[in-house]
Design an enzyme around this catalytic site. Sequence first.
Site, PDB file in Angstrom:
ATOM      1  N   TYR A 163      34.649 -26.881  22.868  1.00  0.00           N
ATOM      2  CA  TYR A 163      33.277 -26.670  23.328  1.00  0.00           C
ATOM      3  C   TYR A 163      32.525 -25.738  22.379  1.00  0.00           C
ATOM      4  O   TYR A 163      33.114 -25.206  21.430  1.00  0.00           O
ATOM      5  CB  TYR A 163      33.288 -26.083  24.728  1.00  0.00           C
ATOM      6  CG  TYR A 163      34.147 -24.865  24.859  1.00  0.00           C
ATOM      7  CD1 TYR A 163      34.082 -23.837  23.912  1.00  0.00           C
ATOM      8  CD2 TYR A 163      35.045 -24.714  25.909  1.00  0.00           C
ATOM      9  CE1 TYR A 163      34.843 -22.719  24.006  1.00  0.00           C
ATOM     10  CE2 TYR A 163      35.835 -23.584  26.006  1.00  0.00           C
ATOM     11  CZ  TYR A 163      35.724 -22.598  25.051  1.00  0.00           C
ATOM     12  OH  TYR A 163      36.498 -21.471  25.139  1.00  0.00           O
ATOM     13  N   SER A 223      38.824 -15.686  22.237  1.00  0.00           N
ATOM     14  CA  SER A 223      39.206 -17.090  22.111  1.00  0.00           C
ATOM     15  C   SER A 223      39.420 -17.676  23.491  1.00  0.00           C
ATOM     16  O   SER A 223      39.620 -16.959  24.468  1.00  0.00           O
ATOM     17  CB  SER A 223      40.513 -17.206  21.329  1.00  0.00           C
ATOM     18  OG  SER A 223      41.586 -16.770  22.143  1.00  0.00           O
ATOM     19  N   LYS A 224      39.367 -18.984  23.531  1.00  0.00           N
ATOM     20  CA  LYS A 224      39.556 -19.654  24.806  1.00  0.00           C
ATOM     21  C   LYS A 224      40.963 -19.376  25.361  1.00  0.00           C
ATOM     22  O   LYS A 224      41.147 -19.177  26.550  1.00  0.00           O
ATOM     23  CB  LYS A 224      39.368 -21.157  24.639  1.00  0.00           C
ATOM     24  CG  LYS A 224      39.574 -21.864  25.956  1.00  0.00           C
ATOM     25  CD  LYS A 224      39.147 -23.280  25.938  1.00  0.00           C
ATOM     26  CE  LYS A 224      39.279 -23.843  27.352  1.00  0.00           C
ATOM     27  NZ  LYS A 224      39.039 -25.247  27.426  1.00  0.00           N
ATOM     28  N   ARG A 225      41.924 -19.364  24.446  1.00  0.00           N
ATOM     29  CA  ARG A 225      43.300 -19.178  24.904  1.00  0.00           C
ATOM     30  C   ARG A 225      43.461 -17.833  25.617  1.00  0.00           C
ATOM     31  O   ARG A 225      44.081 -17.742  26.672  1.00  0.00           O
ATOM     32  CB  ARG A 225      44.254 -19.256  23.705  1.00  0.00           C
ATOM     33  CG  ARG A 225      45.646 -19.664  24.071  1.00  0.00           C
ATOM     34  CD  ARG A 225      46.419 -20.218  22.876  1.00  0.00           C
ATOM     35  NE  ARG A 225      45.868 -19.800  21.594  1.00  0.00           N
ATOM     36  CZ  ARG A 225      46.230 -18.687  20.943  1.00  0.00           C
ATOM     37  NH1 ARG A 225      47.123 -17.882  21.460  1.00  0.00           N
ATOM     38  NH2 ARG A 225      45.700 -18.400  19.776  1.00  0.00           N
ATOM     39  N   GLY A 229      39.629 -17.654  28.236  1.00  0.00           N
ATOM     40  CA  GLY A 229      39.186 -18.742  29.111  1.00  0.00           C
ATOM     41  C   GLY A 229      37.728 -19.072  28.919  1.00  0.00           C
ATOM     42  O   GLY A 229      37.133 -18.825  27.866  1.00  0.00           O
TER      43      GLY A 229
END
Length: 501
Positions: A24, A255-257, A260
């Site tokens: 995204y 980061s997304k990791r 979230g």
Amino acid sequence: MTGTASNEAQEQVRVRFAPSPTGYLHIGGARTAIYNWLFARKHGGTFILRIEDTDVERSSAGSIQGILEGLQWLGLDWDAGPYFQSDHTEAHREAAERLVATGHAYRCFCTKEELEARREAARQAKGSLHYDRTCRGLTAEEVAERQARGIPSVVRFRVPAGPGSVRFRDAVYGPLERNYEDIEDFVILRSNGSPLYLLSNAVDDIRDEITHVIRGQDGLANTPRQILIYEALGAKLPVFAHMPLTLDLAKRKISKRTHGEVVSVQFYRAHGFLPWALVNFLVLLGWHTSDDREIFSRKELTEAFSLSGISRANSVFNYRPGDPKFFTDPKAISINAHYLRSMPVEELAGHVKPELLAAGLWDPEYENRRRQWFLHTLELVRGRLHTLKDFVGPARAYFSDEFPMEEKALQKNLLRHPELAAWLPQLGVRLAALSSWTVETTEETVRAFAEELDVKAGVIINGIRAAVTGQVAGPGLFDCLVVIGRDRVSARLGKVPELYG
Ligand code: GLU
């Protein structure tokens, strides 16, 4: 010094946002887009959108869609593109061939196994792990002979030999230098003919006549090699400006990791952010004015923005997971609240309408007969709200008879005073009989009622607030009553006994 162009623009500015569509639109990517967009707008330049989709396995159509929608929602309009890097593979390949023809690159026939064995030996001997340049000295005949036998080869860039370095001035980090001997003869074309990202990125920037490459600090590792490519292709160098990283409070890269959804632009849209408020927040993650101003209109920001205001220090995304009050950086929330309460109310109405529609609370009359009521209500409640979602959350009682009751309001304002279960319905009846419904008449009625009962007006007033709005605090109570209306107020007061169970 290789870079000669000045940091700020003296030529026709051309900048680009070049996301890889592998997920995204991340707030870090959005910040890169914002800086490029602002720089273009400030200098009357061109902002190009280029999708770097050459990593076919990781790129997806959904991600491209998400990036475009995210940019549009933020209001970051681009002047050219989207161009797709994958449409230009042939040009990247041709550039590699040109570099071979001019001696800036060479064919390498070493196999993977050979490379691995040599690297292992180098590791044991604690030597350099760079490619050992076995094929660098092959003659044209030797190359032709191997190609004739069908031996696969990659193309490697011929990094200048001997002492010397790539030197350039980064608009943020200042003069930087990388010794040639620290740069491996890097691969620019794979044996299957597909170009490597480093080459494609530079060739596209040359084709798009990019004057300023404004990107994340992680791009800095590529810059010296890209400068070598630029020079070998005889192209003019752009100004490079690398932006600092954004870290969380524990100094981790966001980061997304790790974090979230809170790092995706979509998250802010879904949580009722105004797009400009998010732009305003993100621009401050790594850029500031000398007077540390925090709120900028679009015009002000375009005027104030400059590459020299980008800081070298990493910026901090102040997010504390698990704190429900601050579902993201508190500064982001307070900037959003600032815009909610200060933007023209007509404009706010345009943002609130979709929220009411989605919640099934929209009344078409809000655009006709009840327009004034609607605008007046927004004006009244917006001062305490933080996001657009709050209009259908904490402020829901203004638009619906079904609204949430804050636990604190129930406990403290109502249940603590059991007598209110009888008093408030009586008061409701009295209010319903008022011939005029104003701040003055309602206030007078409520105060007279408290006096008759010989209780503190505050007890009654707090009780009414809880019963009628579900909240412990809010705008002046009598203003609220006027807006919510006589029928609704008396009906809600009539239902108070139900709350006592
Ligand atoms: N596609 C690269 C990225 O998403 C952009 C690098 C650049 O701006 O040069 O990280």
